[in-house]
Structures are given as C-alpha cells and as structure tokens.
Design an enzyme around this catalytic site. Structure first.
Site, PDB file in Angstrom:
ATOM      1  N   CYS A  61       0.618  -1.247  -0.030  1.00 16.43           N
ATOM      2  CA  CYS A  61      -0.156   0.045  -0.015  1.00 16.43           C
ATOM      3  C   CYS A  61       0.892   1.281  -0.162  1.00 16.43           C
ATOM      4  CB  CYS A  61      -0.931  -0.246   1.226  1.00 16.43           C
ATOM      5  SG  CYS A  61      -2.416   1.132   0.986  1.00 16.43           S
ATOM      6  N   HIS A 104      -3.408  -5.301  -0.320  1.00 19.21           N
ATOM      7  CA  HIS A 104      -3.024  -5.811   1.278  1.00 19.21           C
ATOM      8  C   HIS A 104      -3.307  -7.367   1.049  1.00 19.21           C
ATOM      9  CE1 HIS A 104      -1.963  -2.550   4.093  1.00 19.21           C
ATOM     10  NE2 HIS A 104      -2.671  -1.851   2.947  1.00 19.21           N
ATOM     11  N   GLU A 124      -2.071  -9.587   2.750  1.00 13.44           N
ATOM     12  CA  GLU A 124      -2.343 -10.301   4.067  1.00 13.44           C
ATOM     13  C   GLU A 124      -3.631 -10.108   4.709  1.00 13.44           C
ATOM     14  OE1 GLU A 124      -1.867  -5.924   5.138  1.00 13.44           O
ATOM     15  OE2 GLU A 124      -0.823  -7.343   3.628  1.00 13.44           O
TER      16      GLU A 124
END
Length: 426
Positions: free
Chosen positions: A131, A252, A254
């Site tokens: 990001c 993102h 994750e």
C-alpha cells in the site's frame, strides 16, 4: 555482540510504525498480520518507532537484512511534485474532508521511510512495500503519485472503467478486479487462481492515492480496470534465493481473508511474504559471509619464526626508545627484521621517522607522506565548506553513502592485510 554471534541470529526485517491517537496520547503500532507472517517464515520483525530524530539514527538498527513498509498517511507531495499541483484549492479541501484520516502529512515518517527505501535500493537489501510502502518505493526511485485518484483519474474515465479504491462503508470486505501481467512473480504466486485468459483476481483496496508515473527501473505486475498500477517490481533485483527482492503491492494480500476467518481468499496471498523472507534469509547469509572475521591464521614453522623475529625486533626498539639509549652494534641485527617489515608495509609519519632513525633503521617516503597530509587537509577544508551549504537530508544521504563505502574499504583492507602476512613466507 561479536561478529561471529551475528551468524546465529535470525534475519532482521525493519518495519516503521504508524502513529495514532489513543486516550489523547500518540501511540505507535504495526498491523499484526505483517508481524505474524514475517515470524512464521523465519525472520524477526524490528519495529522502527516513528518519533522525531529516528531518521538520523538508522545506522543503529544495523544489521538490516530486509525492510517492509506498509500502512500510513499520504506522502508529502513535495517529495515527488516538482510543479504546483493541478488540483485547485477547493478540490484539495474536498479531498481532506473525504479522507481526513489519511491526508494529515507525517513528515517524520516520510523521511524515515524514504531513507530506508533509498538504502535498500543502494545496497540491494530486500524490500517489500505494501500500500503506502509501494508508493514510498516508487517516489524513492523517482516516480510520482496521483494525489487523489478520484479527482485526477476516475473523474476522467467512463463509468465502466472507473474503480472504487476506498469504500469506507465496506472497509475490509471491498474488492475490485486487477489484471495480472504475464511472466511476473505475481502471476506465479496466483497462477492457480487466475481465471481464463483475463488473468484476473479480486483484491482489497484501502487507498485514495496511487502510482501516476512508475519509476523507470520497475515493471508493472498488475493493473486495475482504470489503468492504475496495482503491483510492480524490479526484475534486475528479483531472485529471492540469492537475496534479491525489490517489490511494491498497492493492495494488502495479508488482509485478503474470508469473512470471520483467517483463511486467505487465494492460496497465493501469503506468497509475497514467503518469498520476501526467503530473500531476507539469503541476504543475511551473503552479508555474514562477506563480513565474518577470518579465523586466526596457522603459520608454518618458518613463518612463525619470522613472526617471532618481528615481534622481538619491535620489543627491542621500544625499549631503546623509551630508555633513550643509543643502538648497540649487537642489537642492530635484531632491529633489522622490524625495520624491513615497516619499510615494506608502512607509509611513515615524521615522528615515526625520527624514532626509527634513533634505532638505526632506514626509513623512506616521510616527505611524500607529509605532502599528502597537507593536500588532504586542504581538500577537507574545501569539502567542509561545501557540505555546510547542503540540506540536512542531503548530508544524511551522504553519510549513508560513505558508511557503505567504509564497510567496503574495511573488507578490502582486511583481505590485503592477510595477503601481507602470507607474503612473509620464504
């Protein structure tokens, strides 16, 4: 900690914290998903606090085996905009109201992270930007950003190409399509999940800024329907097995997980972290092998005798000098070994020349040495005047550069010194 101890510690990944307000006080934090993945793949996250002055203390975080930069506010546009923004003051005010939590500039965090990104680019330290971290990487490499995608990109596109990159009403659940570029690491990681020839996946999105002009060294890995670059990497600095990894992802991975579950949306989601840590581990091994101090050399019998002669020669010379006595003829032969060693390996100062003359040694090149010292002094004075006119950031970058050069010189000097010892043989 000794140099040998560094070979047994786990590789260190630096992560800069983000500042927030809790109970009327600033607190620093890092998302736990990042930390959990770094640890699970075999590295240690080291949190760099976002506090004043830390950008001048980054050397204290050595050794650095990897850098992961993630969440944060908008980057100060002065770092990438050479001209006045095309956005009007009214538009900028609208952006600040709509994205109030992101538009507060944090110059200290900007300075810390841009310095770390440049350090990684200079030394080929593995770097992953998520990001904001991808935007930092692009800016550090000479690229630019959209200050607001909605105002500068989406408003100029037809509805079928426009993309919502920030949905405050469905923050974690929001997804949009991205098209993955062939023959890139991203395609390899998500290959099982790419549908048909379109090679598309759905990614999350928490940003209102993005890459406008991608820095020249990078290659895109994914695009949104609006043409925005959603991922990029440096193909010349990508080989995790050899410790090479320079990459930025706008989304993102994750956090791409199914509702109320830790299960990832796609099997490839954690791959970026897995390959990043793989590169970090390889980089640490390479760094340790280049900086490890060699074990003491075992000399053969003849070399050992020569070493003892030199040590004894220095001991006799010291006693003669401290005692202030003249050289007795019986001692001249003992002094010869030390004098020959110094003549062949040392550029002498004037004071050293006087001492060796008292010992009866023949000394060379003191005059040339003094001339060099005078020239170096003049150069130092000139350099000091130039540096005093530089900005704090430029001076800090210069310090970082010479820190790297110092390490390289130390390694070369160490090899040369061992070469001198080897040449003492018959």
């Amino acid at each position: 900690m000794s140099t040998s101890d560094l070979s047994v510690i786990l590789p260190r990944v630096l992560i800069v914290s983000r500042r927030s307000v809790r109970k009327n006080k600033f607190v620093d934090f890092v998302g736990e998903y990042h930390l959990d993945l770094i640890v699970s793949y075999g590295a240690v996250p080291v949190i760099v606090p976002r506090v004043s002055g830390v950008h001048m203390l980054l050397d204290s975080f050595e050794p650095i085996h990897g850098v992961l930069l993630c969440e944060g506010e908008d980057i100060d546009p002065s770092f990438y905009e050479t001209e006045t923004s095309s956005l009007s003051s009214e538009e900028l005010e609208d952006i600040r109201k709509l994205h109030a939590s992101d538009t507060t500039i944090d110059k200290e965090k900007d300075t810390i992270e841009l310095r770390l990104a440049k350090l990684c680019l200079e030394r080929n330290i593995p770097y992953m930007g998520i990001c904001r971290g991808s935007q930092v990487l692009n800016v550090a490499s000479g690229g630019t950003l959209y200050q607001d995608i909605g105002k500068e990109l989406s408003s100029k596109l037809p509805d079928n190409q426009s993309v919502v990159h920030m949905d405050y009403e469905n923050y974690d659940g929001h997804r949009h399509q991205v098209k993955v570029v062939e023959n890139t690491p991203l395609e390899k990681w998500f290959k099982e999940s790419l549908e048909g020839e379109e090679r598309e996946i759905m990614v999350n999105s928490y940003h209102h800024q993005g890459v406008k002009r991608l820095a020249q060294r990078f290659v895109p890995m994914a695009f949104g329907p609006d043409g925005l670059v959603e991922g990029f990497y440096d193909p010349d600095a990508y080989n995790p097995g050899e410790g090479k990894f320079i990459m930025g992802l706008q989304f993102h991975p994750e956090r791409m997980r199914k509702p109320d579950s830790d299960e990832f949306d796609y099997p490839g989601c954690p791959s970026a972290y897995q390959e990043f840590v793989k590169a970090v581990i390889a980089y640490q091994k390479r760094l340790n092998s280049s900086t490890r101090v060699p074990q003491s050399l075992k000399l053969d019998q003849k070399l050992e005798r020569k070493r003892e002669d030199i040590v004894r020669s220095f001991s006799v010379a010291r006693n003669l000098y401290t005692g202030g006595s003249e050289v007795h003829p019986s001692k001249e032969s003992e002094l010869r070994a030390g004098a020959e060693f110094l003549e062949s390996n040392t550029a002498l100062s004037l004071q050293q020349e006087k001492r060796l003359k008292q010992m009866g040694a023949t000394v060379r090149n003191a005059s040339a040495c003094m001339n060099r010292l005078k020239v170096n002094e003049d150069r130092a004075n000139l350099a000091r005047k130039v540096i005093e006119k530089m900005s704090v950031e430029n001076v800090s970058d210069l310090v970082s550069f010479y820190h790297i050069m110092g390490k390289i010189c130390s390694e070369v000097l160490e090899r040369k010194l061992h070469g001198i010892v080897n040449e003492l043989g018959p």
